[in-house]
Enzyme design. Structure first.
Site, short mmCIF file in Angstrom:
data_model
loop_
_atom_site.label_atom_id
_atom_site.label_comp_id
_atom_site.label_asym_id
_atom_site.label_seq_id
_atom_site.Cartn_x
_atom_site.Cartn_y
_atom_site.Cartn_z
N ALA B 13 0.82 -1.21 0.00
CA ALA B 13 0.00 0.00 0.00
C ALA B 13 0.86 1.26 0.00
O ALA B 13 0.67 2.16 -0.83
CB ALA B 13 -0.94 0.00 1.22
N ARG B 23 5.24 9.42 -9.84
CA ARG B 23 4.91 9.47 -11.27
C ARG B 23 4.38 10.82 -11.69
O ARG B 23 4.61 11.27 -12.80
CB ARG B 23 3.78 8.48 -11.53
CG ARG B 23 4.16 7.26 -12.28
CD ARG B 23 2.92 6.44 -12.44
NE ARG B 23 2.47 6.58 -13.82
CZ ARG B 23 2.38 5.57 -14.65
NH1 ARG B 23 2.71 4.37 -14.25
NH2 ARG B 23 1.95 5.76 -15.87
N GLU B 36 10.21 1.94 7.04
CA GLU B 36 9.80 0.54 7.11
C GLU B 36 10.53 -0.12 8.27
O GLU B 36 11.75 -0.11 8.32
CB GLU B 36 10.14 -0.17 5.79
CG GLU B 36 10.01 -1.68 5.81
CD GLU B 36 8.62 -2.16 6.24
OE1 GLU B 36 7.62 -1.61 5.75
OE2 GLU B 36 8.55 -3.06 7.12
N CYS B 46 1.18 -12.87 0.70
CA CYS B 46 0.38 -14.02 0.29
C CYS B 46 1.24 -15.17 -0.19
O CYS B 46 0.79 -16.30 -0.30
CB CYS B 46 -0.55 -13.64 -0.85
SG CYS B 46 -1.18 -11.97 -0.73
N ASN B 311 -2.89 -2.79 -2.79
CA ASN B 311 -2.29 -2.21 -3.99
C ASN B 311 -3.19 -1.16 -4.62
O ASN B 311 -2.74 -0.11 -5.04
CB ASN B 311 -2.00 -3.31 -5.01
CG ASN B 311 -0.63 -3.92 -4.81
OD1 ASN B 311 0.37 -3.36 -5.26
ND2 ASN B 311 -0.55 -5.04 -4.10
N TYR B 432 -16.90 -19.92 -24.86
CA TYR B 432 -17.15 -21.36 -24.91
C TYR B 432 -16.32 -22.04 -25.98
O TYR B 432 -16.31 -21.65 -27.14
CB TYR B 432 -18.63 -21.66 -25.19
CG TYR B 432 -18.81 -23.08 -25.68
CD1 TYR B 432 -18.46 -24.14 -24.84
CD2 TYR B 432 -19.24 -23.37 -26.96
CE1 TYR B 432 -18.54 -25.45 -25.28
CE2 TYR B 432 -19.33 -24.68 -27.41
CZ TYR B 432 -18.98 -25.72 -26.57
OH TYR B 432 -19.06 -27.00 -27.02
N TRP B 440 -22.86 -24.81 -21.60
CA TRP B 440 -23.33 -23.91 -20.55
C TRP B 440 -22.23 -23.89 -19.50
O TRP B 440 -21.97 -24.91 -18.84
CB TRP B 440 -24.63 -24.39 -19.91
CG TRP B 440 -25.84 -24.23 -20.76
CD1 TRP B 440 -26.36 -25.15 -21.63
CD2 TRP B 440 -26.72 -23.09 -20.82
NE1 TRP B 440 -27.49 -24.62 -22.23
CE2 TRP B 440 -27.73 -23.38 -21.76
CE3 TRP B 440 -26.74 -21.84 -20.18
CZ2 TRP B 440 -28.75 -22.48 -22.07
CZ3 TRP B 440 -27.74 -20.95 -20.48
CH2 TRP B 440 -28.75 -21.26 -21.43
N ARG B 448 -28.95 -20.54 -13.91
CA ARG B 448 -30.23 -21.12 -14.36
C ARG B 448 -31.00 -21.73 -13.21
O ARG B 448 -32.19 -21.51 -13.05
CB ARG B 448 -29.98 -22.25 -15.39
CG ARG B 448 -29.81 -21.76 -16.79
CD ARG B 448 -29.48 -22.90 -17.72
NE ARG B 448 -30.63 -23.79 -17.90
CZ ARG B 448 -30.73 -24.64 -18.92
NH1 ARG B 448 -29.77 -24.70 -19.83
NH2 ARG B 448 -31.78 -25.43 -19.03
#
Lengths: 456, 456
Positions: B13, B23, B36, B46, B311, B432, B440, B448
């Site tokens: 972050a 930037r 830090e 992760c 992020n 598909y 499907w 459905r």
């Protein structure tokens, strides 16, 4: 009083319609008769190249439901090898010919009609095109014919004409069967359903498979000897061939519908409303490869023969026939395929489509990976987005990659379906974990780059 | 005049914010100092379980950009191993302690501040919880500590407390390292982020890996011997352990923010507006695991610590600091993970969430395959949808499957994000082809069935 529904064509669209109608209206209300001129019902035509290539079993494995199932479980009177040769809208009856019994004709009345006759392969009038060894690939019967030729004749060299989905898939199938394959394509790239820069990646994959791809080349004639094809003559070369497969696309099989006075659209497909009712024809429905539909981004009529649309349209027709309410609003041109291990996907408009439709747009292309870069077997993919200048609305997306790439098109397709801008897409809460995506999914990286270009 | 931006926490972050600000505003306009306290910048937390499990390399491979890159390419003054210990909003300065130099303190003024201190693992006050051999897993430093213990002590038995994402992933990692693993979970199922019926599938997968999973069991204390953990005592049993991993979730690391007078929300996370400005604090931004955000379906504040949000939020903060305009509107609770080969994904609300939020809903669960059923290596997946009664709006989706299952959640997430009803979803133009989906797609089959249930 029992009504009768007649279905012309017992493949995906027709039998989806019939099954859905049956679900809602039992035998004491609705009699259903379905005519099929071929040997198979409800099959996956999309599976044919994989059957020819020995990747999957066939033909039975490709049949979702066989005639017996329809007869016994759905009380649908399926008449196989019966070709409908006439529709009389005034008298409300069809005439069918029994192909296995000397063409004996019979007439059946209907209250409601579903026209689902599918498509027929485009077959140019080149000299020699009707010779033995030349095949179209549309029905399971066509697939069986190609397989039989390959098994029996053991062709050394094949020419596939057309480098669209079927052409490319059949080329790969024939390579798998040990045949040396040349693909001849009129356009400047294989897979014209994606932009030229993405098509170039497909060309590289075909090269890698040992397929010879000849673009910008027009077939003039097929040479024959002793009643068999021996070569394909183009405006630039002669390509020897022991088998020729035509992958030139298909056109709606609507000759019979036209003859009966049903309304065809500009694409040659039947025109229907959102409930799949043929316009200006009372009690007549159509679905599948024989209809045209609306491209939701351009508002134009398009003919996109795909099993997924056929199933949906058939379902919609059947629900409506059964007394329910369902609609098929149109398509956005999503399609996926693979060339060996290369996955190719698209949705929405290509650059050329966007130009033709009058959109001003920007594009951005990025390379990223299917998984976190540090995760084992992370593979590259290229994602290209097209967005409208000004509004920033997503107009199209294309993905070419090595693994877990093609189905990422679905998230783009849903975004596009909902009219999202690329800027809005940047907030999308997509699934992230190292085995499944980099922390910015490739499609979000592409959306970022597109948004940046729009800012300039 | 050159402004100074101070960033607290140089992970995803904080450094996304810093890079985006850079930037847009060059060194002559904006000086950037980032503190830090750990040894690493911008890493993938992760990825830690996969590093512990020897699936991926580490720690360097898990670092997206190192301090040197930030210094040289982004002109960001990254001060590693510097822990910020005080924020004075009135004087506009922070005090940092240099952990590698005897805790020497320095004070740095700021014009703008980004608070991105992340989260801290929940650590209950069980007796013995501070003993050697007990680990949380939050930072790369934590990951390194677990690895070192496993390498050096060669534990025979591990107990993982908590069967959420980190717990399950660490259990698998330890099994891969040859450790016998028991997972103790307070709830009645592993992976409470999905409904119990889907959690049952996760339990089966864990059983298949040889992991012992004990649900409905509460830890009371950790037994120690010679200053090392030797067992986990629960209300039902004693589980011997040579290593204990706490996977009890994390809470926002906001003690320092609170002390400085910044506004915390009900979850304990910092409250921000859509541009990631901390509410009621001029020139202060926050992003990542230390903030709370809005669940777009319930309108409630939630704390969902995920790298993907960190992020995005960091990027949004940085763009706004840089003079641009970007927003983070909230989340819908999408998450994916895997347990060995089992892929688990969710988006939106679980049944219990929907109930708590006051929705009346229906659910449908279907089983289908990732590819056409006849295609090689077609694998089963289970898809469950939750839709609002009446409106038919999709409220949530969960997928558990063997292959190419988890990322299908993205199409559901985009549909849900756009407020689609399951009925509308039936028209979606998804990709598909036999290698990628049945005709499907499983998510359409689920839609459905859900639509059918809504009709009743």
């Amino acid at each position: 009083m029992v009504e009768r529904l007649v279905v012309i064509g017992a493949d995906a669209a027709g039998m989806s319609a019939a099954s859905q109608a049956r679900r809602r209206r039992k035998v004491d209300e609705l009699e259903i008769v379905a005519f099929e001129r071929g040997h198979f019902t409800s099959y996956s035509a999309c599976g044919i190249p994989y059957w020819v290539g020995d990747v999957v079993d066939g033909p039975d494995a490709l049949v979702a439901r066989d005639p017996k199932t329809f007869r016994e479980d759905y009380a649908i009177d399926v008449r196989m090898r019966h070709e409908v040769v006439g529709i009389d809208l005034a008298r409300r009856e069809v005439t069918a010919r029994d192909l296995d019994n000397g063409g004996r004709e019979s007439t059946v009345g209907f209250d409601r009609l579903v026209y689902a006759a599918g498509a027929v392969p485009v077959k140019p009038d080149w000299p020699g095109v009707d010779t033995a060894g030349v095949f179209g690939v549309q029905t399971l019967d066509d697939g069986a014919a190609v397989r039989e030729w390959v098994d029996r004749e053991k062709p050394a060299r094949a020419v596939v004409v057309g480098a669209g989905y079927i052409g490319v898939e059949m080329a790969e199938a024939l390579v798998r069967r040990g045949v040396e394959v040349t693909v001849v394509e009129r356009a400047g790239q294989p897979m014209s359903t994606v932009d030229p820069d993405m098509g170039e990646l497909v060309r590289q994959a075909m090269d890698g498979l040992g397929i010879t791809i000849r673009t910008d080349e027009n077939v003039r004639a097929l040479s024959t000897k002793d009643g068999r094809v021996v070569a394909v003559e183009t405006d630039r070369a002669t390509h020897p061939a022991d088998i020729v497969v035509l992958g030139l696309g298909v056109r709606p099989n609507t000759a019979l519908a036209k003859e009966a006075g049903l309304t065809l659209g500009v694409t040659g497909g039947l025109r229907t409303d959102r409930r799949m009712r043929v316009v200006d024809a009372d009690g007549v429905w159509a679905a599948g490869d024989c209809v045209e539909t609306v491209h939701l981004l351009t508002g134009q009529a398009v003919h996109i023969p795909l099993g997924t649309h056929a199933n949906k349209q058939g379902r919609v027709a059947g629900i409506n026939i059964g007394g329910g309410y369902a609609t098929f609003p149109g398509v956005i041109g999503t399609a996926v395929t693979k060339v060996c291990k290369l996955e190719v996907a698209r949705t929405g408009l290509r650059e050329s489509d966007a130009e033709r439709a009058g959109f001003s747009y920007v594009t951005a292309t990025v390379e990223s990976t299917n998984r976190a870069g540090y995760y084992p077997r992370a593979e590259f993919m290229t994602v290209k987005l097209i967005a409208e200048r000004g509004s920033g609305r997503l107009l199209g997306g294309q993905i070419v990659g090595r693994a877990e790439a093609a189905k990422r098109i679905d998230a783009l397709a849903v975004a596009l379906w909902n009219g999202m801008t690329v800027d809005e897409m940047l907030s999308l809460d997509l699934g992230y974990a190292p085995p499944y995506a980099p922390v910015w999914d490739p499609i979000l990286i592409a959306a970022r780059k597109t948004a940046e270009k729009l800012e300039r």
